[in-house]
Design a protein around this motif. Structure first.
Motif, PDB file in Angstrom:
ATOM      1  N   ALA A 120      -4.074  -9.585 -11.613  1.00 14.84           N
ATOM      2  CA  ALA A 120      -3.358  -8.207 -12.006  1.00 14.84           C
ATOM      3  C   ALA A 120      -2.216  -8.462 -12.804  1.00 14.84           C
ATOM      4  N   THR A 137       0.820  -1.205  -0.059  1.00 12.96           N
ATOM      5  CA  THR A 137       0.027  -0.014   0.033  1.00 12.96           C
ATOM      6  C   THR A 137       0.834   1.151   0.137  1.00 12.96           C
ATOM      7  N   SER A 140       1.695  -7.081 -13.110  1.00 14.88           N
ATOM      8  CA  SER A 140       2.424  -6.193 -12.292  1.00 14.88           C
ATOM      9  C   SER A 140       3.960  -6.143 -12.778  1.00 14.88           C
ATOM     10  N   THR A 176      -5.090   4.569  -9.336  1.00 15.32           N
ATOM     11  CA  THR A 176      -4.663   5.168  -8.200  1.00 15.32           C
ATOM     12  C   THR A 176      -3.121   5.445  -8.494  1.00 15.32           C
ATOM     13  N   THR A 202       0.715  -1.814 -10.949  1.00 10.37           N
ATOM     14  CA  THR A 202      -0.228  -2.964 -11.428  1.00 10.37           C
ATOM     15  C   THR A 202      -1.239  -2.549 -12.287  1.00 10.37           C
ATOM     16  N   TRP A 203      -1.681  -3.373 -13.264  1.00  5.88           N
ATOM     17  CA  TRP A 203      -2.695  -3.083 -14.124  1.00  5.88           C
ATOM     18  C   TRP A 203      -3.709  -4.081 -13.932  1.00  5.88           C
ATOM     19  N   THR A 204      -4.972  -3.538 -13.733  1.00  5.13           N
ATOM     20  CA  THR A 204      -6.249  -4.761 -13.730  1.00  5.13           C
ATOM     21  C   THR A 204      -7.100  -4.185 -14.794  1.00  5.13           C
ATOM     22  N   SER A 252       1.588   2.524  -8.064  1.00  6.52           N
ATOM     23  CA  SER A 252       0.465   3.124  -8.671  1.00  6.52           C
ATOM     24  C   SER A 252      -0.440   1.860  -9.275  1.00  6.52           C
ATOM     25  N   GLN A 253      -1.734   1.911  -9.206  1.00  6.92           N
ATOM     26  CA  GLN A 253      -2.504   1.212  -9.688  1.00  6.92           C
ATOM     27  C   GLN A 253      -3.436   1.628 -10.907  1.00  6.92           C
ATOM     28  N   SER A 289      -5.173   0.817 -14.977  1.00  5.83           N
ATOM     29  CA  SER A 289      -6.251  -0.048 -15.821  1.00  5.83           C
ATOM     30  C   SER A 289      -5.779  -0.414 -17.084  1.00  5.83           C
TER      31      SER A 289
END
Length: 224
Positions: free
Chosen positions: A183, A20, A185, A35, A196-198, A57-58, A60
């Motif tokens: 995800a 986090t 990574s 994020t 990560t990318w989701t 960083s999160q 898409s």
């Protein structure tokens, strides 16, 4: 003819902790789909004008991240990575290969990405530094092939892959025990807070073969 063997890394590369952002801020996310953490200085030296995406960083599918890593000692690579598509297929797609029992019980995934070399090092022949995260928060390495696999080649960067070069890549991952892809990574080493990318995982659909174009001469010959 003996079926070729398929290399597989289904073992845990890294067990992820709860990664986090340690900023402790209660501020809202910058957007509903991504994020992005904040970082004052680059974590590795990169060329002037290259701004690194902060660790943690999160993103898409479809978002880009600029990352840096050390593929070998005293070499820094910088990449602009856009994960473009996540797909799943049936294990029968690999029927031409010799599979172990563990491999036969895995779920295959394809990760497609467009990657530009924005650093100063030639990264030709180096593995693409992307992993997937399964439902147990375990990082899985891409599966390489000893021979051509047309649906998703799963190969290293082309050689050369010089500064300014761009490559479209597709990597195969086999999630053990019919696992799930949670995800994609970028995590070059254990202490790095991953980027990560989701996104939606689609079913792979083989492209339709191109219809041969008729020449003008053949069209004339068809006329009565």
């Amino acid at each position: 003819m003996k079926a070729p063997a398929i290399g597989l890394a289904v073992c845990a590369v890294l067990v992820l902790g709860g990664c986090t952002d340690d900023g402790g801020s209660d501020s809202a996310d910058p957007s509903p789909s991504a994020t992005v953490a904040t970082s004052a200085t680059p974590y590795l030296p990169v060329p002037a004008g290259v701004t690194l995406t902060p660790p943690g960083s999160q993103l898409s599918v479809g978002d880009a991240a600029v990352v840096a890593y050390e593929p070998r000692q005293e070499q820094v690579g910088a990449l602009d990575i856009t994960v473009t598509k996540l797909e799943t297929t049936k294990i029968e797609a690999f029927s031409a290969w010799q599979l172990s029992d563990a491999q036969k019980a895995s779920t295959p995934y394809y990760v497609r990405a467009t990657i530009e070399n924005v650093g100063e090092s030639d990264l030709g022949g180096r593995p693409v530094p992307l992993y997937v995260v399964n439902e147990d928060d375990v990082l899985l390495e891409a599966t390489p092939f000893a021979s051509s696999f047309k649906p998703c080649p799963s190969t290293p960067f082309p050689d050369p892959f010089a500064p300014g070069d761009t490559a479209k890549v597709c990597l195969v991952y086999l999630a053990p025990d019919r696992g799930e892809l949670e995800a994609v990574s970028f995590r070059p080493e254990e202490t790095f807070n991953p980027i990560t990318w989701t996104g939606e995982v689609e079913k792979y659909v083989a492209p339709k073969p191109d219809k041969p174009k008729k020449s003008k001469d053949s069209k004339k010959s068809e006329k009565p």
